[in-house]
Design a protein around this motif. Structure first.
Motif, PDB file in Angstrom:
ATOM      1  N   SER A   1       0.729  -1.221   0.149  1.00  0.00           N
ATOM      2  CA  SER A   1      -0.067  -0.049   0.043  1.00  0.00           C
ATOM      3  C   SER A   1       0.920   1.342  -0.014  1.00  0.00           C
ATOM      4  N   SER A   2       1.946   1.182  -0.065  1.00  0.00           N
ATOM      5  CA  SER A   2       3.091   2.385  -0.217  1.00  0.00           C
ATOM      6  C   SER A   2       2.812   2.845  -1.759  1.00  0.00           C
ATOM      7  N   THR A   3       2.134   4.229  -1.863  1.00  0.00           N
ATOM      8  CA  THR A   3       1.872   4.626  -3.087  1.00  0.00           C
ATOM      9  C   THR A   3       2.659   6.053  -3.584  1.00  0.00           C
ATOM     10  N   SER A   4       3.465   6.606  -2.744  1.00  0.00           N
ATOM     11  CA  SER A   4       3.870   7.962  -2.961  1.00  0.00           C
ATOM     12  C   SER A   4       4.895   7.885  -4.265  1.00  0.00           C
ATOM     13  N   PRO A   5       4.392   8.951  -5.152  1.00  0.00           N
ATOM     14  CA  PRO A   5       5.248   9.012  -6.632  1.00  0.00           C
ATOM     15  C   PRO A   5       6.720   9.191  -6.066  1.00  0.00           C
ATOM     16  N   ALA A   6       7.100   9.608  -5.144  1.00  0.00           N
ATOM     17  CA  ALA A   6       8.441   9.978  -4.743  1.00  0.00           C
ATOM     18  C   ALA A   6       9.265   8.528  -4.546  1.00  0.00           C
TER      19      ALA A   6
END
Length: 417
Positions: A125-130
């Motif tokens: 569930s990690s979704t950051s574009p960074a």
């Protein structure tokens, strides 16, 4: 190579190479939040992971390989230093593959250690574009939020929103999705007025300053585009419930819970059972409706079989109460971890890292195809939109309100908010 239909999906993999089938036990780690602001999801992920382990072992043994997988799941409490300490402890025990962490802020915090020590992280569930970084040791079985930001912007504009107040957790996830949504809003409309994003400390217990800012901006935007066209967009976890309770308890801010437009949310809130708690924030979440995006589960025969298996069980309550896509991914990620170790022929992070994209590309799971982009993130697809409604008996439920299609950038409503 063998192609087999298993409890988690269809897989093509090699079983029994590299001397793994000699009676050894291999431990897969899991970093779950069981007591912080993602605990609803974390408890669901852990329940799903615990179901996956015996299924994996039955599959491996049926294939004639004498190896046993077990799970080492810990509570990192949505705390970065705790997660790092736990990851280091897992490494000291020889664990090479870890499911999690759940959030991007923690993933970013521990990634340097994972890269340096060649420990594969598989986040559901990690979704950051960074964190869309090619060749690092973080694989993410959800798409990054470039797609979700596009979906959220389109949903807001589809509902006739002309003024938006954006608030977000001040972490890698919150900042990334808030900024992605703002970018797509500006790209898709030359006239939409945007206030924020306003960041808030992820540990704050007091949202009075943020509510004052929201209230001021709501009045300003209402005068510019009309109150019926102003929306509040929140990139939050379970702490949004606290914010709504505090708004209800303050006569100045209570009208914010009765705006013409709903409050809009994201996958950090969608299907979260703590937000709909009948004795807590449930009444206020239902009042603002909170249509929230969640990556679309592709309902196939395996999905239905799994749902029927867990329905009415305590594990099922945890899994379905934590955002079904992400908790189903907890189950899938255990399979991906085990199959990658088997395909690599050894419990070695470097070898697993090399083979993992190919294993994912050949795995059709509870949520559909697990193919990855070059960044190690799942290839984007459509998003569901969930909202909260009041139900009988004083309950508050998440119901499917519609979908956003990635290929057409179009929204289809089944139950508009």
């Amino acid at each position: 190579m063998t192609t087999t239909t298993v409890g988690g999906g269809t897989v093509t993999t090699t079983v029994g190479g590299g001397g793994l089938c000699n009676g050894q036990t291999i431990t897969i780690g899991a970093l779950n939040d069981l007591s912080g602001d993602l605990s609803s999801q974390g408890l669901g992920d852990q329940a799903a992971e615990q179901l996956a382990i015996p299924d994996v072992n039955a599959y491996v043994q049926a294939a004639g390989c004498n190896v046993t997988f077990k799970l080492d799941s810990v509570d990192y409490k949505l705390d970065n230093p705790t997660a790092l300490s736990q990851l280091q402890a897992m490494a000291a025990k020889g664990i090479q593959v870890v499911i999690g962490p759940l959030n991007s802020g923690t993933a970013q915090y521990i990634l340097s250690y994972a890269n340096s020590n060649h420990i594969v992280l598989i986040s559901p569930s990690s979704t950051s574009p960074a964190l869309a970084i090619p060749n690092d040791y973080l694989f993410r079985t959800a798409p990054n939020d470039a797609a979700q930001g596009q979906a959220d912007a389109r949903i807001l504009l589809d509902r006739g929103v002309k003024g938006v107040i954006i608030i977000n957790r001040d972490d890698t996830y919150g900042n990334g999705l808030a900024n992605a949504t703002k970018t797509f809003l500006q790209k898709d409309s030359s006239t939409v007025l945007i206030k924020g994003p306003y960041k808030y400390d992820t540990t704050t217990p007091d949202f009075s300053a943020l509510l004052a800012q929201i209230n001021t901006d709501y009045q300003t935007l209402s005068g510019q585009v009309g109150a019926a066209n102003v929306a509040i967009f929140a990139v939050s976890f379970e702490e949004l419930g606290t914010l709504l309770i505090q708004a209800n308890n303050n006569p100045t801010y209570k009208p914010l819970l009765s705006t013409a437009q709903p409050w809009f949310g994201t996958d950090g809130e969608a299907q979260n059972s703590k937000l709909t708690n009948r004795t807590g924030s449930g009444p206020f979440v239902a009042q603002v409706r909170l249509p929230s995006t969640l990556f679309n589960v592709v309902n196939n025969s395996r999905t239905i079989d799994f749902y029927n298996r867990i329905k009415g069980t305590s594990a099922g309550a945890a899994i379905l109460g934590g955002g079904a896509f992400y908790t189903f991914e907890g189950y899938n990620d255990v399979w991906l971890a085990a199959l990658s170790i088997l395909s690599a022929g050894k419990n070695d992070g470097t070898a697993v890292h090399a083979i993992f994209p190919a294993v994912a590309a050949n795995y059709y799971s509870l949520t559909g195809w697990e193919g990855l982009q070059a960044s190690g993130d799942r290839i984007p697809g459509s998003y569901q939109i969930w909202k909260v409604v009041a139900a009988s008996g004083g309950n508050y439920n998440w119901v499917l309100a519609g979908t956003w299609d990635y290929n057409t950038d179009a929204v289809t409503w089944t139950s508009p908010p």
